[in-house]
Design an enzyme around this catalytic site. Structure first.
Site, PDB file in Angstrom:
ATOM      1  N   LYS A  58       0.849  -1.193   0.000  1.00 20.04           N
ATOM      2  CA  LYS A  58       0.000   0.000   0.000  1.00 20.04           C
ATOM      3  C   LYS A  58       0.873   1.226   0.000  1.00 20.04           C
ATOM      4  O   LYS A  58       2.001   1.195   0.505  1.00 20.04           O
ATOM      5  CB  LYS A  58      -0.872   0.017   1.264  1.00 20.04           C
ATOM      6  CG  LYS A  58      -2.084   0.912   1.146  1.00 20.04           C
ATOM      7  CD  LYS A  58      -3.175   0.211   0.359  1.00 20.04           C
ATOM      8  CE  LYS A  58      -4.476   0.940   0.385  1.00 20.04           C
ATOM      9  NZ  LYS A  58      -5.580  -0.016   0.121  1.00 20.04           N
TER      10      LYS A  58
HETATM   11  N1  GLU Z   1      -7.149   0.366  -3.162  1.00 18.78           N
HETATM   12  C1  GLU Z   1      -7.945  -0.802  -3.380  1.00 18.78           C
HETATM   13  C2  GLU Z   1      -7.964  -1.687  -2.148  1.00 18.78           C
HETATM   14  O1  GLU Z   1      -7.786  -1.234  -1.056  1.00 18.78           O
HETATM   15  C3  GLU Z   1      -7.567  -1.534  -4.654  1.00 18.78           C
HETATM   16  C4  GLU Z   1      -6.213  -2.131  -4.683  1.00 18.78           C
HETATM   17  C5  GLU Z   1      -5.817  -2.698  -6.051  1.00 18.78           C
HETATM   18  O2  GLU Z   1      -6.634  -2.715  -6.948  1.00 18.78           O
HETATM   19  O3  GLU Z   1      -4.651  -3.079  -6.154  1.00 18.78           O
HETATM   20  O4  GLU Z   1      -8.247  -2.849  -2.207  1.00 18.78           O
END
Ligand code: GLU
Length: 476
Positions: free
Chosen positions: A107
């Site tokens: 993240k």
């Molecule tokens: N930000 C989204 C999540 O928390 C999507 C992550 C992604 O598609 O890699 O799952």
């Protein structure tokens, strides 16, 4: 933001993890290896804006590399900090494992209020942040693939993809370095709606589970169920829209940052969304009860509560007063581990974040595969599928003529049957299948084990088992 008298977001995720691993028989040391965050990179960079240099702080955290690339969004918000990105990266690991998206967890975040900058400034900031991550392979199609999250969307992903291409001109798979791109820049149809669509499919799966419904004290179908949604961003908006327009749910309250609206008869989600787009606030929306203290509405009577905004909004302070028998966590970490304990005791059923909002990363996976295969889903097979359907329709028409009035095709059948699936249909079908398979794997543990009394622990058990199997296969 987590209340100060409670463990941090990262600690809260660890506490939930610990509850689950206590029920497993993992080899010594492996439990710790899975729990810890592998690395967090902090970058501070300067961008010249409005005649002076501004310094920004950003993070990219990698929780687990049992599979690569690692995957997870990049958020733009003032509250971004190391603890938060590490918690979110850990949740990505478990989320990907649960829905069998072949990624590790990561993240990123940038501490910035995107509303304070115009589009050109945001592009400069995004490209500079991306540059810092790309040169360290923290954005890379084979190693680390970001996506949108709070405060970011298609536009930012397109800038990131372009920045990567500029720095890696001969990488034929460069466009797969990030997902959630616009369709004209290598994206896939259905990605923007995917997380909200996934919330809808998760509820469909839950409402097919008689035992689960019983545990929540609910009956029947989604029709006329009273739903409260917190946060009308991308996820909350799409979930509320699909549930009200397609499943007949009544959205009785919508809670936003600066106020909330309430109508037991059901709110018009589209109209409110457009109002916010135009006025920048929910306040002033005509014809409904407007509440200044929106958070109070989390405690209102309803059948389903959908927190789709920030982490920690259901905490030790308000958990006792939450009346919803069913909470579906569209946001990441909206219920603190302390609140989770209180709600479990009360018998509230919680469909956990790592499952409920996995629609986004699932469709990101489809986009990444599409990018690597350099071809749109359905392009090779669609006409072939249509001509085989045509054969059957021709045959039925022959029968129709032969049998006269005693039998005929329903008028709509021909049109619907003849149409081969396009990319959007395939994406939705893949997402639906993923959400129902993952639900089943959690429900089997939830209903099948006497020592598991909630879906979150079940979800952790399923996903940790998968991560552990990956590590074992690597010889760890
Ligand atoms: N930000 C989204 C999540 O928390 C999507 C992550 C992604 O598609 O890699 O799952």
């Amino acid at each position: 933001m987590q209340p100060s008298n409670e463990p941090s977001f990262r600690e809260s995720v660890d506490l939930m993890f610990n509850r689950a691993v206590a029920l497993m028989d993992l080899p010594a040391g492996l439990e710790e290896k899975i729990r810890v965050c592998n690395a967090t990179y902090t970058v501070r960079f300067g961008v010249r804006l409005r005649g002076k240099i501004h310094t920004f702080t950003g993070y990219r955290s990698v929780h687990s590399e049992h599979m690569e690339p690692v995957k997870g969004g990049i958020r733009y918000a003032l509250g971004v900090n190391q603890d938060e990105v590490e918690a979110l990266a850990a949740l990505m690991t478990y989320k990907c494992a649960l829905v069998e998206a072949p990624f590790g967890g990561s993240k990123g975040g940038l501490r910035i209020d995107p509303r304070e900058y115009d589009e050109h400034e945001l592009e400069l900031i995004t490209r500079r942040f991306a540059y810092e991550l790309i040169k360290r392979d923290l954005i890379n199609p084979a190693q680390n693939v970001p996506a949108p999250d709070m405060g970011t969307g298609e536009r930012e992903m397109a800038w990131i993809a372009d920045q990567y291409k500029r720095m890696n001109t001969t990488d034929i798979n460069g466009v797969a370095c990030v997902t959630g791109k616009p369709t004209h820049a290598g994206g896939i149809q259905g990605r923007t709606e995917a997380t909200g669509r996934g919330v809808q499919y998760a509820l469909h799966a839950f409402f097919r589970d008689e035992q689960g419904l019983q545990k929540a004290g609910l009956k029947g179908t989604l029709k006329d169920k009273r739903v409260i949604v917190q946060g009308l961003g991308n996820v909350g908006y799409h979930a509320a829209k699909f549930l009200s327009e397609e499943d007949g749910c009544k959205i009785t309250a919508i809670i936003e940052r600066d106020g909330a609206v309430h109508d037991e008869g059901g709110l018009d989600v589209q109209a409110i969304y457009e109002w916010i787009g135009k006025h920048g606030t929910i306040t002033g929306f005509p014809g409904v009860t407007v509440e200044d203290n929106g958070a109070k509405l989390l405690e209102a009577d309803c059948d389903i509560l959908i927190p789709a905004a920030l982490e920690g909004v259901i905490n030790l302070e308000n958990a006792d007063r939450i009346k919803a028998p069913l909470i579906i966590e569209a946001a990441n970490g909206p219920v603190t581990s302390g609140a989770d304990g209180i709600l479990r005791k009360k018998g509230t059923v919680i469909i956990p974040d790592m499952y409920a909002n996995a629609g986004g990363v699932t469709v990101s996976y489809f986009e990444w595969v599409k990018n690597l295969s350099h071809i749109r889903f359905g392009r090779m097979g669609r006409r072939q599928e249509e001509s085989r359907h045509q054969l059957i329709v021709d045959e039925l028409e022959r029968l129709d003529r032969h049998l006269g009035d005693s039998w005929s095709m329903t008028p709509d059948f021909k049109n619907r049957y003849l149409r081969g699936a396009g990319e959007l249909e395939l994406v939705r079908s893949g997402l639906d299948d993923t959400m129902s398979t993952a639900y089943q794997s959690m429900a089997d543990v939830w209903h099948g084990r006497d020592d598991v009394d909630d879906l979150r622990t079940a979800a952790y058990l399923v996903s940790i088992e998968k991560v552990a199997a990956s590590y074992r296969a690597k010889g760890l």
